[in-house]
Design a protein around this motif. Structure first.
Motif, PDB file in Angstrom:
ATOM      1  N   LEU A 133       0.825  -1.205   0.000  1.00  0.00           N
ATOM      2  CA  LEU A 133       0.000   0.000   0.000  1.00  0.00           C
ATOM      3  C   LEU A 133       0.861   1.258   0.000  1.00  0.00           C
ATOM      4  N   ILE A 134       1.926   1.263   0.808  1.00  0.00           N
ATOM      5  CA  ILE A 134       2.817   2.426   0.853  1.00  0.00           C
ATOM      6  C   ILE A 134       3.513   2.609  -0.490  1.00  0.00           C
ATOM      7  N   ASN A 135       3.950   1.504  -1.056  1.00  0.00           N
ATOM      8  CA  ASN A 135       4.614   1.561  -2.358  1.00  0.00           C
ATOM      9  C   ASN A 135       3.675   2.151  -3.420  1.00  0.00           C
ATOM     10  N   PHE A 136       2.425   1.714  -3.413  1.00  0.00           N
ATOM     11  CA  PHE A 136       1.441   2.242  -4.357  1.00  0.00           C
ATOM     12  C   PHE A 136       1.204   3.730  -4.125  1.00  0.00           C
ATOM     13  N   LEU A 137       1.079   4.130  -2.859  1.00  0.00           N
ATOM     14  CA  LEU A 137       0.854   5.541  -2.519  1.00  0.00           C
ATOM     15  C   LEU A 137       1.967   6.422  -3.076  1.00  0.00           C
ATOM     16  N   MET A 138       3.223   6.015  -2.865  1.00  0.00           N
ATOM     17  CA  MET A 138       4.352   6.839  -3.293  1.00  0.00           C
ATOM     18  C   MET A 138       4.438   6.935  -4.813  1.00  0.00           C
ATOM     19  N   LYS A 139       3.898   5.948  -5.515  1.00  0.00           N
ATOM     20  CA  LYS A 139       3.893   6.013  -6.980  1.00  0.00           C
ATOM     21  C   LYS A 139       2.909   7.058  -7.500  1.00  0.00           C
ATOM     22  N   THR A 140       1.941   7.483  -6.666  1.00  0.00           N
ATOM     23  CA  THR A 140       0.940   8.451  -7.112  1.00  0.00           C
ATOM     24  C   THR A 140       1.387   9.897  -6.929  1.00  0.00           C
ATOM     25  N   VAL A 141       2.380  10.153  -6.072  1.00  0.00           N
ATOM     26  CA  VAL A 141       2.730  11.535  -5.751  1.00  0.00           C
ATOM     27  C   VAL A 141       3.608  12.149  -6.841  1.00  0.00           C
ATOM     28  N   LYS A 142       3.629  13.474  -6.865  1.00  0.00           N
ATOM     29  CA  LYS A 142       4.520  14.199  -7.774  1.00  0.00           C
ATOM     30  C   LYS A 142       5.618  14.841  -6.932  1.00  0.00           C
ATOM     31  N   ILE A 143       6.857  14.520  -7.230  1.00  0.00           N
ATOM     32  CA  ILE A 143       7.977  15.048  -6.459  1.00  0.00           C
ATOM     33  C   ILE A 143       8.687  16.134  -7.265  1.00  0.00           C
ATOM     34  N   ARG A 144       8.811  17.315  -6.656  1.00  0.00           N
ATOM     35  CA  ARG A 144       9.516  18.431  -7.288  1.00  0.00           C
ATOM     36  C   ARG A 144      10.861  18.605  -6.585  1.00  0.00           C
ATOM     37  N   ARG A 159      11.641  -3.679  -1.339  1.00  0.00           N
ATOM     38  CA  ARG A 159      10.952  -3.424  -2.608  1.00  0.00           C
ATOM     39  C   ARG A 159      11.666  -2.334  -3.405  1.00  0.00           C
ATOM     40  N   TRP A 160      12.254  -1.385  -2.673  1.00  0.00           N
ATOM     41  CA  TRP A 160      12.890  -0.235  -3.319  1.00  0.00           C
ATOM     42  C   TRP A 160      14.372  -0.455  -3.588  1.00  0.00           C
ATOM     43  N   GLY A 161      14.829  -1.687  -3.421  1.00  0.00           N
ATOM     44  CA  GLY A 161      16.188  -2.026  -3.815  1.00  0.00           C
ATOM     45  C   GLY A 161      17.269  -1.673  -2.820  1.00  0.00           C
ATOM     46  N   TYR A 162      16.907  -1.489  -1.557  1.00  0.00           N
ATOM     47  CA  TYR A 162      17.873  -1.107  -0.533  1.00  0.00           C
ATOM     48  C   TYR A 162      18.585  -2.316   0.079  1.00  0.00           C
ATOM     49  N   LYS A 163      19.800  -2.079   0.498  1.00  0.00           N
ATOM     50  CA  LYS A 163      20.491  -2.982   1.409  1.00  0.00           C
ATOM     51  C   LYS A 163      20.145  -2.491   2.814  1.00  0.00           C
ATOM     52  N   VAL A 164      19.445  -3.302   3.589  1.00  0.00           N
ATOM     53  CA  VAL A 164      18.934  -2.865   4.893  1.00  0.00           C
ATOM     54  C   VAL A 164      19.822  -3.374   6.022  1.00  0.00           C
ATOM     55  N   VAL A 165      20.212  -2.443   6.898  1.00  0.00           N
ATOM     56  CA  VAL A 165      20.982  -2.761   8.100  1.00  0.00           C
ATOM     57  C   VAL A 165      20.083  -2.510   9.300  1.00  0.00           C
ATOM     58  N   ARG A 166      19.938  -3.498  10.168  1.00  0.00           N
ATOM     59  CA  ARG A 166      19.055  -3.364  11.328  1.00  0.00           C
ATOM     60  C   ARG A 166      19.865  -2.973  12.567  1.00  0.00           C
ATOM     61  N   GLY A 167      19.389  -1.940  13.268  1.00  0.00           N
ATOM     62  CA  GLY A 167      20.037  -1.499  14.493  1.00  0.00           C
ATOM     63  C   GLY A 167      19.649  -0.066  14.796  1.00  0.00           C
ATOM     64  N   SER A 168      19.980   0.401  16.003  1.00  0.00           N
ATOM     65  CA  SER A 168      19.715   1.775  16.406  1.00  0.00           C
ATOM     66  C   SER A 168      20.692   2.144  17.507  1.00  0.00           C
ATOM     67  N   SER A 169      20.622   3.385  17.956  1.00  0.00           N
ATOM     68  CA  SER A 169      21.545   3.839  18.995  1.00  0.00           C
ATOM     69  C   SER A 169      21.360   3.072  20.293  1.00  0.00           C
ATOM     70  N   SER A 170      20.159   2.498  20.498  1.00  0.00           N
ATOM     71  CA  SER A 170      19.884   1.782  21.744  1.00  0.00           C
ATOM     72  C   SER A 170      19.911   0.264  21.592  1.00  0.00           C
ATOM     73  N   ASN A 171      20.014  -0.220  20.346  1.00  0.00           N
ATOM     74  CA  ASN A 171      19.947  -1.663  20.126  1.00  0.00           C
ATOM     75  C   ASN A 171      20.784  -2.041  18.896  1.00  0.00           C
ATOM     76  N   GLY A 172      21.986  -2.496  19.170  1.00  0.00           N
ATOM     77  CA  GLY A 172      22.847  -2.919  18.070  1.00  0.00           C
ATOM     78  C   GLY A 172      23.413  -1.781  17.249  1.00  0.00           C
ATOM     79  N   GLY A 173      23.462  -0.577  17.837  1.00  0.00           N
ATOM     80  CA  GLY A 173      23.879   0.606  17.095  1.00  0.00           C
ATOM     81  C   GLY A 173      25.323   0.576  16.641  1.00  0.00           C
TER      82      GLY A 173
END
Length: 221
Positions: free
Chosen positions: A22-33, A90-104
């Motif tokens: 649903l998010i992917n579909f939504l972003m395909k509808t917007v116009k980005i300037r 879906r958007w072709g990213y290499k995803v790294v999981r972690g944050s400043s409080s967990n595995g940062g």
């Protein structure tokens, strides 16, 4: 594992798939300037990797504009992070999981390794828990350590739903206009000391907030 737990797990992952779709579909509808997009185009054509930083509340657009390029993103280990991991995949990213409080620390080291191997890095410098619009060190340290440019992106959705969350999360309405204003590339001297680096982080925070306001003003034009 019990049948109930298996069913719950299946429903959870089905929910992730549906929501990310649903998010992917939504972003395909917007116009980005875009404003000042030429530097991004130049870097991509030259295969020059970079760090892109945008506020947590505008991350849907911030990530979407770099989709299907050689780029990595840091996502928290929370359940919300599970949704984002699915979406960014879906958007072709290499995803790294972690944050400043967990595995940062481990996550930052992996991001640095990816930058060393030519990946661009997308970072929300006020994430994952804020305070909003206050820059943490990750974006600057990554650019400084790997001697790659930092580009700030001020983003504003002209028609949107702002959620009651710590980051004032923006969900664009379908077919709305979104303004993205990029900074000039910031090349950071790897020899900067601690105090100089902290000052630069503050300067980048001020600059990113100015870009956000500039993007917002463009909605009235």
């Amino acid at each position: 594992m019990s049948t109930k737990k298996v069913r719950k797990k299946i429903l959870y992952y089905l929910g992730l798939t549906v929501l990310s779709s649903l998010i992917n579909f939504l972003m395909k509808t917007v116009k980005i300037r875009y404003k000042n997009y030429s530097t991004i185009e130049k870097f991509k054509s030259e295969k020059q990797n970079f760090v892109s930083a945008f506020w947590h509340g505008t991350m849907l657009t911030g990530w979407y504009i770099h989709k299907d390029t050689n780029i990595a993103a840091l996502v928290s280990k929370s359940k919300d992070g599970d949704i984002l991991e699915k979406l960014l995949g879906r958007w072709g990213y290499k995803v790294v999981r972690g944050s400043s409080s967990n595995g940062g620390k481990e996550a930052l080291l992996l991001l640095l390794e990816l930058a060393e191997n030519g990946y661009s890095i997308a970072i929300t410098p006020d994430g994952p828990k804020g305070p909003p619009y206050k820059m943490k060190a990750g974006a600057v340290i990554t650019a400084k350590t790997k001697k790659i440019p930092l580009i700030l992106a001020g983003i504003s959705c002209c028609k949107k739903k702002v959620l009651k969350s710590w980051d004032n999360f923006e969900v664009p309405y379908p077919f709305s206009i979104i303004n993205v204003v990029f900074s000039e590339p910031i090349w950071i001297d790897s020899k900067l000391n601690y105090e100089e680096t902290n000052k630069l982080i503050t300067d980048c925070e001020i600059k990113l907030n100015k870009l956000r306001k500039e993007a917002s003003k463009l909605c009235s034009e």
